[in-house]
Design a protein around this motif. Structure first.
Motif, PDB file in Angstrom:
ATOM      1  N   HIS A 107      67.176  26.223 163.907  1.00 20.91           N
ATOM      2  CA  HIS A 107      68.522  26.403 164.479  1.00 20.91           C
ATOM      3  C   HIS A 107      68.595  25.782 165.864  1.00 20.91           C
ATOM      4  O   HIS A 107      67.595  25.316 166.402  1.00 20.91           O
ATOM      5  CB  HIS A 107      68.939  27.867 164.486  1.00 20.91           C
ATOM      6  CG  HIS A 107      68.128  28.765 165.367  1.00 20.91           C
ATOM      7  ND1 HIS A 107      66.790  29.016 165.155  1.00 20.91           N
ATOM      8  CD2 HIS A 107      68.460  29.475 166.469  1.00 20.91           C
ATOM      9  CE1 HIS A 107      66.344  29.846 166.079  1.00 20.91           C
ATOM     10  NE2 HIS A 107      67.335  30.134 166.901  1.00 20.91           N
ATOM     11  N   HIS A 109      69.112  26.684 168.993  1.00 18.55           N
ATOM     12  CA  HIS A 109      68.773  27.256 170.298  1.00 18.55           C
ATOM     13  C   HIS A 109      67.694  26.408 170.976  1.00 18.55           C
ATOM     14  O   HIS A 109      66.842  25.815 170.310  1.00 18.55           O
ATOM     15  CB  HIS A 109      68.346  28.718 170.131  1.00 18.55           C
ATOM     16  CG  HIS A 109      69.502  29.604 169.757  1.00 18.55           C
ATOM     17  ND1 HIS A 109      69.354  30.824 169.150  1.00 18.55           N
ATOM     18  CD2 HIS A 109      70.841  29.421 169.901  1.00 18.55           C
ATOM     19  CE1 HIS A 109      70.554  31.365 168.948  1.00 18.55           C
ATOM     20  NE2 HIS A 109      71.467  30.524 169.390  1.00 18.55           N
ATOM     21  N   HIS A 112      64.021  26.027 170.132  1.00 21.08           N
ATOM     22  CA  HIS A 112      63.727  25.493 168.801  1.00 21.08           C
ATOM     23  C   HIS A 112      63.971  23.991 168.701  1.00 21.08           C
ATOM     24  O   HIS A 112      63.219  23.275 168.075  1.00 21.08           O
ATOM     25  CB  HIS A 112      64.551  26.248 167.746  1.00 21.08           C
ATOM     26  CG  HIS A 112      64.233  27.715 167.730  1.00 21.08           C
ATOM     27  ND1 HIS A 112      63.365  28.282 166.833  1.00 21.08           N
ATOM     28  CD2 HIS A 112      64.618  28.714 168.569  1.00 21.08           C
ATOM     29  CE1 HIS A 112      63.240  29.575 167.108  1.00 21.08           C
ATOM     30  NE2 HIS A 112      63.995  29.864 168.150  1.00 21.08           N
ATOM     31  N   HIS A 212      73.156  34.933 164.359  1.00 20.70           N
ATOM     32  CA  HIS A 212      72.307  34.601 165.505  1.00 20.70           C
ATOM     33  C   HIS A 212      72.610  33.195 166.005  1.00 20.70           C
ATOM     34  O   HIS A 212      72.715  32.965 167.205  1.00 20.70           O
ATOM     35  CB  HIS A 212      70.829  34.728 165.122  1.00 20.70           C
ATOM     36  CG  HIS A 212      69.897  34.240 166.191  1.00 20.70           C
ATOM     37  ND1 HIS A 212      69.780  34.867 167.412  1.00 20.70           N
ATOM     38  CD2 HIS A 212      69.062  33.172 166.242  1.00 20.70           C
ATOM     39  CE1 HIS A 212      68.897  34.218 168.162  1.00 20.70           C
ATOM     40  NE2 HIS A 212      68.457  33.184 167.487  1.00 20.70           N
ATOM     41  N   ASP A 231      64.299  32.895 163.804  1.00 24.85           N
ATOM     42  CA  ASP A 231      64.686  34.071 164.597  1.00 24.85           C
ATOM     43  C   ASP A 231      65.385  35.133 163.758  1.00 24.85           C
ATOM     44  O   ASP A 231      65.871  36.126 164.297  1.00 24.85           O
ATOM     45  CB  ASP A 231      65.626  33.646 165.741  1.00 24.85           C
ATOM     46  CG  ASP A 231      64.865  33.104 166.936  1.00 24.85           C
ATOM     47  OD1 ASP A 231      63.626  33.211 166.960  1.00 24.85           O
ATOM     48  OD2 ASP A 231      65.518  32.571 167.852  1.00 24.85           O
TER      49      ASP A 231
HETATM   50 ZN   LIG Z   1      67.448  31.647 168.427  1.00 26.53          ZN
END
Ligand SMILES: [Zn+2]
Length: 364
Positions: A107, A109, A112, A212, A231
């Motif tokens: 994802h 973020h 990552h 998330h 996550d």
């Molecule tokens: Zn995350």
């Protein structure tokens, strides 16, 4: 963010097959056949991230039909010198002289995807990610606001975070995302829920998760009984589930709870590889714990709203019984509004916009 006292009891219900073993800096630890665990430091309260190296072979992208041997990387760490240096050690010592063939990102973020552009460029490797998260990362890395700034400040203020110092700091934190994700590869290969990805001759299934990140992808391999959870399933902390200014009327907690229930289709003894914490088993137990955790928080929020109308900021001391710094406060505000919104969408709370421009929630 579970309460401390309850933490150890809950963790005791899970099993950590590797005990307290952790991969050393610049090294890896094999956790399943062909799967190596990398652990990199992060300069946050959440002080590390787990990345995975999967032994792989793919058809050469030159169309020659030759099979290439190498590795697929899952997740990248944020863009900073320490992380690049640690990757260099991994390249030198942990790849058996083989290349990185593919970069999978669960994802968008920063911890990552931050170094995906660097890894992909260095190894001429493609990026695999959901389309939603690819585009969100691309926008975030190229905009001057980077998901912060004025929009975020106004959003938090509308939920009661109005003290001048906090608002000013949130406003000033405008290039937070691009500072950790300075660039994103110019093209990608899409992963979607239900897709099968062949990695090292084994089939991995993509499982989408919401609440998330925009469209988080976890990967499960029945042959290895392994889930790369990203996550969406963490052993020690509850996944951050927040309402953000770009989607101010979202219901991410409902989306998250529905998403983790999809993991019930996997065996209880699945080896779960989380992005933070240690590999664990006890998947169904952990799903139940997370439902219980949020049910308790929702009950506290309902109780507070029954006593008097509550804004997101009013809810912070109800949900978080400790002092929060600004960074934690912004996370906590997103979480508080997520809990209020689940109850609002369920018809249990109503909201009214006060003359002061603050949303307050009362029992319906
Ligand atoms: Zn995350």
């Amino acid at each position: 963010m579970p309460h401390r006292a309850a933490l150890n009891l809950l963790e005791q219900q899970l099993d950590y097959p590797l005990g307290d073993r952790l991969p050393a800096t610049g090294q890896t630890l094999e956790v399943a056949p062909g799967i190596k665990w990398i652990r990199m430091a992060l300069p946050f309260a959440l002080d590390h991230i787990n990345l995975w190296l999967l032994r792989d072979e793919i058809d050469s992208p030159d169309g020659s039909g030759v099979r290439l041997q190498g590795w697929t990387v899952v997740d990248c760490c944020i863009s900073r010198d320490e992380a690049r240096a640690q990757w260099e050690q991994i390249f030198a010592n942990e790849l058996d002289g083989l290349p990185i063939l593919r970069v999978i990102v669960t994802h968008m973020h920063p911890d990552h995807i931050g170094l995906a552009h660097w890894l992909c460029a260095r190894w001429k490797a493609p990026l695999w990610i959901s389309a939603t998260d690819y585009n969100a990362a691309r926008i975030g890395s190229q905009s001057t606001t980077g998901f912060g700034g004025e929009g975020a400040a106004l959003f938090f203020a509308s939920h009661g975070l109005t003290d001048a110092e906090s608002v000013e700091k949130i406003r000033g934190r405008s290039s937070y995302y691009p500072s950790m994700v300075p660039d994103v590869p110019r093209s990608f290969r899409r992963m979607q829920d239900g897709d099968t990805v062949s990695i090292g001759g084994r089939n991995w299934s993509c499982i989408s998760g919401y609440g998330h990140a925009p469209e988080h992808i976890s990967l499960s391999c029945a042959g290895l009984n392994v889930l790369i959870a990203g996550d969406m399933m963490l052993p020690r902390i509850s996944t951050n589930v927040s309402v953000y200014d770009v989607e101010p009327e979202s219901n991410p907690l409902k989306a998250f709870l529905d998403s983790i229930d999809k993991f019930r289709a996997l065996p209880q003894d699945t080896l779960v590889l989380p992005s933070h914490g240690k590999p664990f088993t006890g998947l169904h137990t952990r799903i139940d714990q997370l439902h219980d955790h949020h049910r308790d928080r929702l009950a506290e929020v309902m109780e507070a709203c029954a006593a008097a109308p509550q804004s997101g900021a009013d809810i912070l001391p109800v949900m978080f019984k400790r002092v929060l710094d600004l960074h934690q406060t912004t996370f906590a505000m997103g979480e508080a509004v997520a809990h209020l919104h689940l109850l609002w969408f369920a018809g249990k709370l109503q909201r009214r916009l006060g003359a002061d421009g603050v949303w307050r929630f009362r029992v319906a």
